[in-house]
Design an enzyme around this catalytic site. Structure first.
Site, PDB file in Angstrom:
ATOM      1  N   SER A 162     -15.141 -81.673 -20.801  1.00 21.10           N
ATOM      2  CA  SER A 162     -16.534 -82.102 -20.871  1.00 21.10           C
ATOM      3  C   SER A 162     -17.056 -82.369 -19.452  1.00 21.10           C
ATOM      4  O   SER A 162     -16.985 -81.486 -18.603  1.00 21.10           O
ATOM      5  CB  SER A 162     -16.655 -83.326 -21.789  1.00 21.10           C
ATOM      6  OG  SER A 162     -18.000 -83.589 -22.101  1.00 21.10           O
ATOM      7  N   ASP A 256     -20.315 -77.145 -30.819  1.00 16.58           N
ATOM      8  CA  ASP A 256     -20.392 -77.853 -29.545  1.00 16.58           C
ATOM      9  C   ASP A 256     -21.712 -77.506 -28.876  1.00 16.58           C
ATOM     10  O   ASP A 256     -22.022 -76.329 -28.671  1.00 16.58           O
ATOM     11  CB  ASP A 256     -19.210 -77.442 -28.653  1.00 16.58           C
ATOM     12  CG  ASP A 256     -19.197 -78.164 -27.317  1.00 16.58           C
ATOM     13  OD1 ASP A 256     -20.013 -79.086 -27.116  1.00 16.58           O
ATOM     14  OD2 ASP A 256     -18.363 -77.802 -26.474  1.00 16.58           O
ATOM     15  N   HIS A 286     -17.098 -80.543 -30.172  1.00 16.22           N
ATOM     16  CA  HIS A 286     -16.984 -80.955 -28.779  1.00 16.22           C
ATOM     17  C   HIS A 286     -15.882 -82.014 -28.661  1.00 16.22           C
ATOM     18  O   HIS A 286     -15.698 -82.841 -29.537  1.00 16.22           O
ATOM     19  CB  HIS A 286     -18.304 -81.546 -28.285  1.00 16.22           C
ATOM     20  CG  HIS A 286     -18.290 -81.915 -26.839  1.00 16.22           C
ATOM     21  ND1 HIS A 286     -18.301 -80.977 -25.842  1.00 16.22           N
ATOM     22  CD2 HIS A 286     -18.246 -83.118 -26.214  1.00 16.22           C
ATOM     23  CE1 HIS A 286     -18.269 -81.568 -24.668  1.00 16.22           C
ATOM     24  NE2 HIS A 286     -18.231 -82.876 -24.869  1.00 16.22           N
TER      25      HIS A 286
END
Length: 317
Positions: A162, A256, A286
């Protein structure tokens, strides 16, 4: 594709428990970043660290003081090992060095490497360029002190998930610009690589589990602060010159809001001649590598990432 019911349930619980960033008090944000509470709660959510990896605490000199970090090393493995710098996610405003315990420890054992997981400074108190400079300082220190860690500075990779993937990409750019350290590989899991106002991640089109997409403009604004320019390649690596960057592993998932970011970054790297292994996960949200006990694809994805790192960091005959 459909998500498993348990993933949907966990995602709904997290969204319900964590208020939108724009309405979150500083006290709540600090509490979330403190990693307070029973350790078993974190392990239920984020997986148990690999018992085959030893863990130690270290403080790394940074641009403005010590950066706390955890190091992981496979137990009973001697010799000079590859070196990984593993960067946690959290949208540049959340996160803690222990967030990567599952990922870092399992990469250490599967790759046969020393993993260094720092707690870099976070926005809004420390906006751009501080998080990236902290992460670069950690990579430079790890390479310089590789022998003390029982590692090989010539086999260094950066890994991130991320926001950590964004910062891992930034580290590779800074290392190229500054003439070191020599980064041999980058593993980028579900990163944000284009932070311009009109970029896909800034215009959420749907509700996503494990990441409130509507928070993106607010957390990006906090990260940019007063000095950050979304057109700066160190803010938006998508805009960088990618020539000469190290081989990349890029992980994306269908559920995501950063999916398109990863896909576009993989294309840009390939267009610049960078070898890319792109793994796309179906039925996955995600942060899949942060929830291995809940997401069926987490362990297979970890295995693919580890295989990529073993290959790129192997000792050449």
């Amino acid at each position: 594709m459909a998500l498993q019911w348990r993933v949907r349930l966990l995602g709904a619980a997290i969204i319900r428990a964590v208020p939108p960033y724009a309405r979150m008090s500083d006290a709540t944000r600090r509490r979330l970043n403190s990693r307070s509470g029973p350790r078993w709660v974190g392990e239920v959510l984020s997986g148990r660290p690999d018992p085959g990896a030893s863990v130690a605490e270290v403080v790394i000199p940074g641009p403005a003081g010590g950066i706390p970090a955890l190091t992981y090393r496979p137990v009973g493995v001697d010799g000079s090992l590859p070196l990984l710098v593993v960067l946690h996610g959290g949208g540049f405003v959340f996160g803690h060095r222990s967030m990567t315990a599952w990922l870092s420890s399992h990469l250490a054992t599967r790759v046969g490497a020393v993993a260094v997981a720092p707690g870099y400074r976070l926005a809004p108190e420390f906006p751009f360029p501080t998080p990236g400079e902290d992460c670069y300082a950690v990579a430079a220190w790890a390479a310089e002190h590789a022998a003390d860690l029982g590692a090989d500075a010539g086999r260094l990779a950066v890994v991130g998930e991320s926001a950590g993937a964004t910062l891992a990409a930034v580290v590779t750019l800074l290392a190229r610009e500054r003439g070191g350290p020599d980064v041999c590989a980058q593993a980028l899991a579900q990163g944000a690589f284009d932070l311009r106002p009109g970029a896909p991640m800034m215009i959420p089109q749907a509700a996503w589990p494990f990441g409130r997409a509507a928070d993106a403009p607010d957390t990006v604004a906090a990260y940019l602060g007063t000095d950050g320019d979304p057109q700066d390649p160190l803010v938006s690596p998508q805009l960088a010159d990618h020539a000469g960057l190290p081989p990349a592993f890029v992980l994306t998932a269908d559920h995501d809001y950063l999916r398109e970011d990863g896909e576009r970054y993989a294309v840009a790297l390939r267009a610049a001649g960078v070898p890319v292994e792109h793994l796309h996960l179906v039925d996955s949200p995600h942060g899949v590598l942060s929830f291995p006990g809940w997401c069926a694809a987490a362990v297979p994805a970890l295995d693919r990432m580890a295989a990529f790192l073993r290959r790129e960091l192997a000792v050449l005959p």
